[in-house]
Scaffold this motif. Sequence first.
Motif, PDB file in Angstrom:
ATOM      1  N   CYS A   1      12.058 -17.468 -44.768  1.00 25.23           N
ATOM      2  CA  CYS A   1      11.813 -16.749 -43.526  1.00 25.23           C
ATOM      3  C   CYS A   1      13.152 -16.341 -42.916  1.00 25.23           C
ATOM      4  O   CYS A   1      14.100 -17.107 -42.894  1.00 25.23           O
ATOM      5  CB  CYS A   1      11.072 -17.666 -42.560  1.00 25.23           C
ATOM      6  SG  CYS A   1      11.118 -17.124 -40.859  1.00 25.23           S
TER       7      CYS A   1
ATOM      8  N   THR B   1      13.968 -15.610 -39.804  1.00 25.00           N
ATOM      9  CA  THR B   1      14.297 -16.133 -38.488  1.00 25.00           C
ATOM     10  C   THR B   1      14.926 -17.528 -38.571  1.00 25.00           C
ATOM     11  O   THR B   1      15.913 -17.808 -37.920  1.00 25.00           O
ATOM     12  CB  THR B   1      13.037 -16.189 -37.602  1.00 25.00           C
ATOM     13  OG1 THR B   1      12.460 -14.893 -37.591  1.00 25.00           O
ATOM     14  CG2 THR B   1      13.373 -16.618 -36.200  1.00 25.00           C
ATOM     15  N   CYS B   2      14.335 -18.372 -39.375  1.00 25.28           N
ATOM     16  CA  CYS B   2      14.820 -19.754 -39.410  1.00 25.28           C
ATOM     17  C   CYS B   2      15.552 -20.045 -40.709  1.00 25.28           C
ATOM     18  O   CYS B   2      15.955 -21.165 -40.959  1.00 25.28           O
ATOM     19  CB  CYS B   2      13.662 -20.730 -39.252  1.00 25.28           C
ATOM     20  SG  CYS B   2      12.468 -20.623 -40.587  1.00 25.28           S
TER      21      CYS B   2
HETATM   22 ZN   LIG Z   1      10.705 -19.223 -39.928  1.00 29.90          ZN
END
Ligand SMILES: [Zn+2]
Lengths: 483, 418
Positions: free
Chosen positions: B294, B296-297
């Motif tokens: 992912c 974002t993280c």
């Molecule tokens: Zn994430």
Amino acid sequence: MITEIRSRLGYLTEVGLGYLTLNRLTSTLSGGEYQRIKLATSLGSALVGSMYIMDEPSIGLHPRDTNQMIGVLKTLRDLGNTVIVVEHEEEIMRAADQIVDIGPGAGMHGGTLVFQGSIKDVNGKSTSHTMDYLKGLENIQVPPKRRKWKDSITIFGARENNLKNLKVKIPLAVLTVVTGVSGSGKSTLVSKILYPSLGRLMGVFAETPGKYERIDGDTSRLTSIEFVDQHPIGKSSRSNPISYVKAYDAIRQLYSDQSLSKKRGYKPSVFSFNVEGGRCETCQGEGETKVEMQFMADIFLKCESCQGKRFKKETLEIEWNGKNIAEVLDLTVEEALEFFKDKKPVHDKILPLYDVGLGYVKLGQSSNSLSGGEAQRVKLASFLGKNSSSDHILFIFDEPTTGLHFHDISKLLKAINALIDQGHSVIIIEHNMEVIKCADWIIDLGPEGGEKNGGHIVFEGTPEALVKSSTGHTARFLKEKLV
Amino acid sequence: MPSSHSDLKDTYYDTLDPREYIIIKRARVNNLKNLSVAIPRNKFVVITGLSGSGKSSLAFDTLFAEGQRMYVESLSSYARQFLGRMEKPEVDYIRGVSPAIAIEQKVNTRNPRSTVGTSTELYDYLKLLFARIGKTRSPVSGKEVKRDTVTDVVEWINQLPVDSKIIIACPLTIPTGRKLKGELELLLSKGYTRVLVKGEPQLIEELAGTKKKIPKNTEIEILIDRIVTNPTDEDLNYRLADSVQTAFFEGHGDCFVYSDKKKTPFSDRFELDGMRFTEPSVNFFSFNNPYGACRTCEGFGKVLGIDTDLVIPDKTLSLYEGAVAPWRSEVMGKWAQPWLKHGAKYDFPIHRPIADLNHKELELLWNGNKDLDGIHDFFKYVESKSHKIQYRVLLSRYRGRTTCPDCRAPAFVKTRDM
Ligand SMILES: [Zn+2]
Ligand SMILES: [Zn+2]
């Protein structure tokens, strides 16, 4: 491939880890859990003709899970491997094809083969403590009386991890054991809520407590809180039992007081391997150098300049009572008590190490060669040495019997009871029945492990009342111990 | 075997068969006192004793050390150069040791992303499984994304009635800045003779020589092959496969099959609805790998954000009783006021403990609506004022590691649909 996935999941369940999720970070697992994961993985890869050597696979297992673990070890054997397990757990010893008992005592009183064979081969009293315990000829005594209590602390609304909004009362000035199967929430309750929340009140601990509502009761009775865990006593190979109990300072002083030291102008720091001066600079006082291997454990090699002695030749020329500083660090605690018997300040500082059953440990043994259980007992010894009557410390022990033989457990219980007799409170997280049966108060969590079936209070009360209630797994196993 | 060994003659051990026993003779490691022992192979053996008795010296410093030494001996010369200095355990001899696997209790925390799944190699299998049987769906049409292989096209052609006349073709793309004439001559030099203009075959020579102006955007395809189908003709099948492969190559991934004037397109690109997808591969399902993680993280599954448990620390309280911690202060209390006044209008139970709210009510409390500002709106406001120190302090009080809002824990990219 599906079969492969299924069998691996099956092995994880068999080693008692069915409650873990696959996305759980390894770094948050306990040592025992991690070892069992490795074990499950070995089963999955099904190597044949190997020699598996395991250090206490029972660590962190409630007796209920031990039977499954035994099944796993037998599977590994039946695949065609030699399975060698260093272990004290009774059920595992009973299940083994053979027991090899080394002893009879520790340190200089050990090192010989006292028994080899199966438990069926022994009749009557033997020279083996292990066999005598297994045959019921030696025993850890059940205390004749349970201590009564009136002060207590209460936690309200404990909800961290799988805890089901618990209200728990924790008695003071007695021995409380918090127990339950693996994953039942016992560590969460004590290490993630009780310790940090009380720690905050006492101003000794900054980490945020897990989810709970409030903590109440006679907290003002306590002067401090100590979590005596199994983490190493120091981060590096430079911390050792002798400095942890603060005896090294006195020894260094003694060596710098010798006439040859005075003539050469040696200060106490010359006899330290932590600072430049008297230590071997090739290994900077480590005594060994590390070779990092890519696919296996690092290899440690003896330092060639000092032959592992950690000090320069000149430093080692200073002797007291016929021994130089390297030779002193090489003494066991037991030997050192004899060696320093006329030097009371040193002797008295070393004595608590002996009392907690560490007579065989070397004074200068690096902390990373101590097992978790040994590190925990070194910490316990440092508190036993203090003995100030105005303090009321709440001690928390996390599985202190890890790595301990029955015989050692009785020594440990003696030391822990000594703390309570000094006016302190003790909470032990434990599933060893020998400890549970000696508790004044039991808090049993469960009934099972994991999110869904764990996190409830199964029982609170004395061991006798728990057996009477016959609720939960602990009651079943405790019953056998209290007859 | 006799059960009491301390009085055994040392020569006894010399007579044992190392295929049946692991034999240690006169071990002097640490406190071991010339200890000799024969451990039966393929058995389950417990070594016990008091702590400090020497049991670890026997199991780890003697047996395992020798196993490790043997393992190193089997390794490369690089590894072996240390062997001379790797000390042999102090024993007269050890016989019958196999390569040892010690299962230790030390948690290897070097990789913060290591999980139960990765340590058990379960993810390796799951990744393989998903890479092999996982299906990719287009988020636009919801249809499965598939690439056509040469075999797929050949099989499709062979299911046509026997003796069907078919044409295999591919689009002719003219790179910008190049003329049609030049491209046609190139085709001739490659050995092609015909193209399809608006689906009609035409000789390349004729087209190249024509005086007629060919309008731009005229659909021109390269005619790769003409075949009369016969699935049982093996040579023909080879030729078919060859031609389809050529079509995919010349057509940059596109291949057309004409039968009865009907044109069927194939593509060996992994795309659908005008979008190109990444094919599932083992790497794709690894969150230790930037491919599948992912964004974002970065695959950690957690990000720094507003920790809901810090905002509502005690879920047995109602909103009225001050459940929302940041709204308890006098100044910030004004955020709670509208709820207390108008909550009822939107069926929000201000006297009910937070723990007993249903999903819809919780959603309202966090996200608000046109009249009521929710907790998220509150934090948006606080963030907008974060140039002021007191707001920054306020914000920091409720920050924590929370589940990544973009992937919600499973550390894979969210647009994927298994
Ligand atoms: Zn994430
Ligand atoms: Zn050195």
